[in-house]
Design an enzyme around this catalytic site. Structure first.
Site, PDB file in Angstrom:
ATOM      1  N   HIS A  58      88.408  -1.545  35.526  1.00  0.00           N
ATOM      2  CA  HIS A  58      88.299  -0.301  36.272  1.00  0.00           C
ATOM      3  C   HIS A  58      88.799   0.891  35.454  1.00  0.00           C
ATOM      4  CE1 HIS A  58      87.869   1.833  40.094  1.00  0.00           C
ATOM      5  NE2 HIS A  58      88.958   2.496  39.756  1.00  0.00           N
TER       6      HIS A  58
ATOM      7  N   HIS B 192      83.844   2.881  45.609  1.00  0.00           N
ATOM      8  CA  HIS B 192      84.986   2.286  46.304  1.00  0.00           C
ATOM      9  C   HIS B 192      84.498   1.057  47.055  1.00  0.00           C
ATOM     10  CE1 HIS B 192      89.250   3.921  47.158  1.00  0.00           C
ATOM     11  NE2 HIS B 192      89.053   3.767  45.886  1.00  0.00           N
TER      12      HIS B 192
END
Lengths: 741, 231
Positions: A48, A95
């Site tokens: 990430h 998300h």
């Protein structure tokens, strides 16, 4: 307080690091890292934060040129010049994982995070967009996720006071266990007051501002870097909790300190919290920091240094202030009732010293931790997936002819992917700030810029079925369709941001999809001169069943140079003439018709010719600027029939029917539902017909007369009659009926 | 006289700038922001309580705002006959403060709703509607708690004193459940107090003032207010 565990290779692996990565860390430090340091490395080197498996390929995308002011990846968001001393900042982010386990907070904090990326640059967010994908609506869990995600986006954006103006929502079984929630924000900034995410100048104070720090979201970044499994439910505490009210205050205070030129740099705290902001800002400014975590305002007792460094509590920023301005900065944050504490200072030595309660807790090299510095870069194996042989060999001619074409039309029009997403977007405030000229429900949204004659057009787009069937072509189409939507609304495409949602990159077939999609996207972006301003990669979008379709979502922003160019997709007057620009090649691969009526996803994606597409854009802009067309609507999912019906009913206050002849090549279902690219339906006033056709003929452009607007129905080829009242009911009410309200 | 609008800014107000822009830059009146921590309304002739989520509205819409220092000044001003307009969150603050009767509950759908609605003008003689030249206005709503409720006795009073100013209707003025976007009793969208100097309405007139946005139905409400000073 708990005793900190001893750091071993085993513990490093449990933190998601590999053996090689662990050895690399030990070598750099000249010792085994302590527990806090291991935590910092594990989040910073997670997929990430580090983009370790994607960055090599991302660098092949066009990342400069055009009107780009900041190169992709250099700041929190991309920045494009729009003249008059102004620039537009925009970015999209995923998300997905948080939303899969906690849809409301997952989606809400997704919106909050992307807003901070924009205002940390000194830009005021002016619009919000999103791109959502879920499993089949027949499933109760899906309906629960849809409800939670939409409420989360709405509650956050509505309270924060930024209009949600456009987006897309798709449903397909492949997203069943792993929905995609991508949020995009667009902001405006004066080019002389752009803030940077940097830190330098020994002695300058480092401040933490905004919310206090709690235990929420610890290891969120690491959670986002693994596949969703039965164990994921236990990761619910890794999901952060949003507070849009505090974010609104943080926005106002942040813009004030930037405007008053009080700071060196500022970065928001999203993934990996204080770890990420201290290391990235230091690395960018080639400096270091001394930080005392005892000064960080906490919302819970007994937190350890490890927890404070890894917390992903929302609505926080790290600010490096120009020495001497501390008091003024504090005054501004006090005015907005926000925390503002000095937690350390900048040092010349390129090291990060973290102390807590009088003890040294970490001593690391910022440059070694960050993307572009010492973070690992991998080139993964790739292999063409075997499923493509099967999907490519599918013969469209083997499809049975439909018995009742009207029934097939209604079936396609009732698909949740085709119908109006009114149930969704009416839960979003799309008008606050009073700049929304064209809101949700049309091709692209249009937001005008007060004090100018300009407006911005914006859109998110991706047909992931095409990408699944042909990743390279599918990604090209995603860029082309966004651009077509921008152009149809009267804008010139400026640039894109991308959100690359894929499966596990360690699987060679997934990585092949990723590679191909990047290649196609790069080709298209170069053709349209729309550089990639930044974005986000989300791997590991897999549930126990399978990976999701490769879904490279494109967020595009375009500039409308004069408000008089704003064009909408629906018919304006009775007795206008309807034309189609572009050609049909009877392409049904990956079409909504194939999926809904024949229950299959097969074939090849439609083909896209970039030259053809580019010419179409130039012609459309000419026609719009010379006021020769009344409306423009592109043909996409559901083919020409869906597009025509939308032209008739998109303006619910004034619906206008149509009577058309759609030329049939081999079979009427092929022609009606083909999703061939580079096609747009336009309407033309009778008095403009000669000028319109003269231009098209002189351009040797492919176009065709279809018919005329008017009446209370859409009549096709004298045999199909679709009453507007029935179409209106299907289009506007299907989704709310399914969702039960 | 030159009429001056004071626009209250609570933390979490988000339609404050929209109201300011419409009143000042579209309609050309004098306007000034009023900060929630201050104790002065700075000689404003008209106070606007704008939309938004004052103090986050995590407790109950408007419940905190009514306790703010500036709000005490607004209450004194209103009780002295000063003109006050509460839009959306402003309407919620007015009912919470007791300046207007009734309450605003969660929408019947339990969902936030943002869309264009039609309003039938019920009282066209108020300080806020005296220049209206249409019976039906097209003005958007954007709220989660706009479901107006009052007991029967209060409703009777409202009707008797001509306090109901706007009702949700369809485009030709029919009042029914289809045209009621949030479950409000009797389709009520906006009311005034008995004295007629305080208006609360859920729809956002400040959002439909700029011709660029294609609808200017909101302007006549602000013009009416200024007109009422000239009478």
């Amino acid at each position: 307080m708990l005793k900190e565990p001893e750091v071993t290779l085993q513990l490093a692996i449990e933190h998601g690091l590999t053996e090689d990565e662990f050895n690399n860390i030990c070598e750099k430090l000249g010792r085994i890292p302590n527990f806090t340091e291991l935590g910092i490395y594990s989040v910073m080197w997670s997929e990430h934060c580090s983009y370790k498996n994607s960055i090599a390929l991302l660098k092949t995308l066009p990342r400069k040129g055009g009107k780009l002011l900041v190169k992709a990846g250099e700041e929190n968001a991309g920045l494009v010049d729009i003249g008059d001393g102004m620039a537009v900042a925009f970015k999209i982010e995923s998300h997905n994982h948080p939303s899969a386990v906690e849809p409301y907070q997952g989606a809400a904090t997704g919106v909050g995070g992307i807003m901070r990326d924009i205002f940390t640059m000194g830009a005021r967010p002016i619009a919000s967009l999103n791109s959502l994908r879920f499993g089949s609506l027949k499933d109760a869990r899906t309906r629960f996720l849809v409800d939670g995600v939409v409420r989360g986006i709405g509650d956050y954006g509505n309270s924060f006071g930024v209009p949600t103006v456009a987006g897309e929502v798709y449903f397909d079984e492949c997203y069943h266990g792993n929905p995609l929630v991508n949020a995009m924000s667009v902001g405006l900034v004066k080019t002389d007051s752009v803030a940077s995410a940097t830190s330098k100048g020994a002695g300058n104070p480092v401040m933490i501002v905004g919310s206090s720090t709690g235990r929420d979201g610890i290891h969120g970044a690491t959670f986002a870097s693994e596949e969703i499994s039965a164990k994921s439910e236990a990761k619910r505490p890794s999901v952060q909790v949003g507070d849009p009210f505090t974010e609104k205050l943080l926005l106002e205070a942040t813009l004030e300190i930037i405007k008053e030129n009080l700071i060196i740099g500022i970065q928001d705290m999203g993934a990996a919290g204080i770890s990420c902001s201290t290391t990235e800002m230091s690395a960018k400014g080639k400096s270091g920091m001394k930080i005392d975590l005892s000064k960080v305002p906490l919302r819970e007792d007994g937190m350890t240094a490890y927890e404070i460094m890894l917390s992903e509590s929302q609505e926080r920023m790290l600010v490096v202030v120009k020495k001497g301005n501390e008091d003024r900065v504090k005054e501004i944050f006090e005015k907005w009732d926000l925390h503002c504490e000095i937690i350390g200072e900048v040092i010349d030595e390129p090291k990060l010293y973290i102390d807590y309660e009088g003890k040294r807790k970490a001593e690391i090299f910022p440059h070694h931790l960050v993307l572009g510095g010492g973070a690992p870069v991998y080139r993964r194996e790739f292999k063409k997936p075997t499923y493509l042989k099967k999907t490519k060999s599918f013969k469209m001619t083997s499809l049975p002819e439909v018995e009742n074409i009207e029934e097939a039309i209604y079936k396609v029009l009732s698909s949740p992917n085709i119908v109006s997403k009114r149930w969704v977007y009416e839960q979003y405030d799309s008008m606050v700030r009073t700049n929304t000229v064209v809101g949700p429900g049309c091709d692209a949204a249009v937001v005008f810029i007060k004090g100018t004659q300009k407006a911005l057009a914006m859109k998110t787009d991706c047909n992931s079925r095409y990408v699944y069937l042909n990743p390279r072509e599918g990604a090209k189409i995603a860029v082309a369709e966004s651009a077509r939507n921008i152009v149809c609304s009267g804008g010139v495409p400026l640039g894109i941001t991308n959100c690359l949602n894929f499966g596990n990159p360690y699987k060679p077939e997934i990585f092949w999809q990723f590679r191909e999609a990047i290649a196609g996207m790069g080709e298209a972006c170069r053709a349209f001169e729309t550089p990639v301003t930044g974005g986000n990669v989300s791997f590991y979008n897999e549930s126990p069943d399978a990976a999701v379709y490769p879904t490279p979502v494109i967020g595009m922003v375009g500039l409308i140079e004069n408000l008089s160019h704003i064009t909408t997709s629906y018919f304006k007057n009775e007795k206008d003439l309807i034309f189609i620009l572009g050609e049909d090649f009877e392409e049904l691969g990956g079409s909504e018709y194939l999926k809904v009526v024949h229950e299959t996803v097969a074939g090849d994606s439609p083909q896209l010719n970039l030259d053809t597409e580019k010419q179409l854009h130039e012609r459309l802009l000419f026609l719009i600027r010379n006021k020769l067309i009344q409306s423009a609507h592109d043909i996409s999912e559901g083919g020409i029939v869906s597009a025509l019906v939308e032209c008739s009913i998109l303006n619910r206050k004034k619906m206008i029917g149509a009577k058309v002849i759609i030329p049939v090549k081999t079979r009427s279902d092929f022609s009606l539902f083909s999703e061939s690219q580079s096609r747009v339906i336009v309407s033309v006033k009778k008095s403009d017909r000669a000028a319109f056709e003269y231009y098209m003929l002189r351009q040797k452009a492919p176009y065709r007369f279809l018919g005329m607007t008017g009446g209370k129905q859409v009549k096709i080829n004298d045999e199909i009659t679709l009453p507007l009242s029935k179409l209106e009911n299907i289009y506007y009410n299907t989704l709310s009926q399914i969702m039960g309200s | 006289m030159k009429v001056k609008f004071g626009i209250v800014v609570f933390p979490g107000s988000n339609c404050d700038h929209d109201a300011y822009f419409s009143v000042k830059h579209i309609l050309g009146y004098e306007a000034e922001f009023l900060w929630h921590k201050d104790h002065s309304i700075k000689n404003s002739d008209v106070i606007i309580l704008p939309g938004g989520f004052s103090y986050g509205d995590y407790l109950r819409s408007g419940a905190i705002a009514k306790l703010s220092p500036l709000m005490q000044e607004v209450i004194n001003f209103a009780e002295g006959g000063g003109i006050v307009i509460g839009i959306c969150n402003g309407f919620q603050i007015l009912t919470e403060s007791g300046l207007l009767p009734g309450v605003l509950l969660k929408n019947e759908s339990l969902k936030f709703v943002c869309k264009d609605v039609y309003l039938k003008v019920i009282n066209a003689n108020s300080a806020f509607t005296n220049l209206l030249n249409k019976e039906i206005l097209n003005i958007p709503i954007a709220h989660g708690e706009g479901n107006y409720f009052a007991d029967e006795k209060t409703l009777e009073e409202l009707n008797k004193n001509n306090q109901i100013v706007f009702k949700y209707s369809d485009n030709v003025g029919n009042l029914n459940s289809e045209s009621n976007p949030n479950g409000s009793v009797d389709n009520i969208a906006g009311i005034i107090n008995k004295r007629g100097n305080i208006l609360g309405m859920m729809p956002h007139p400040e959002r439909v003032c700029n011709p660029i946005l294609g609808n200017t139905d909101g302007t006549s409400i602000f013009r009416s207010v200024v007109n009422s000073f000239l009478k």
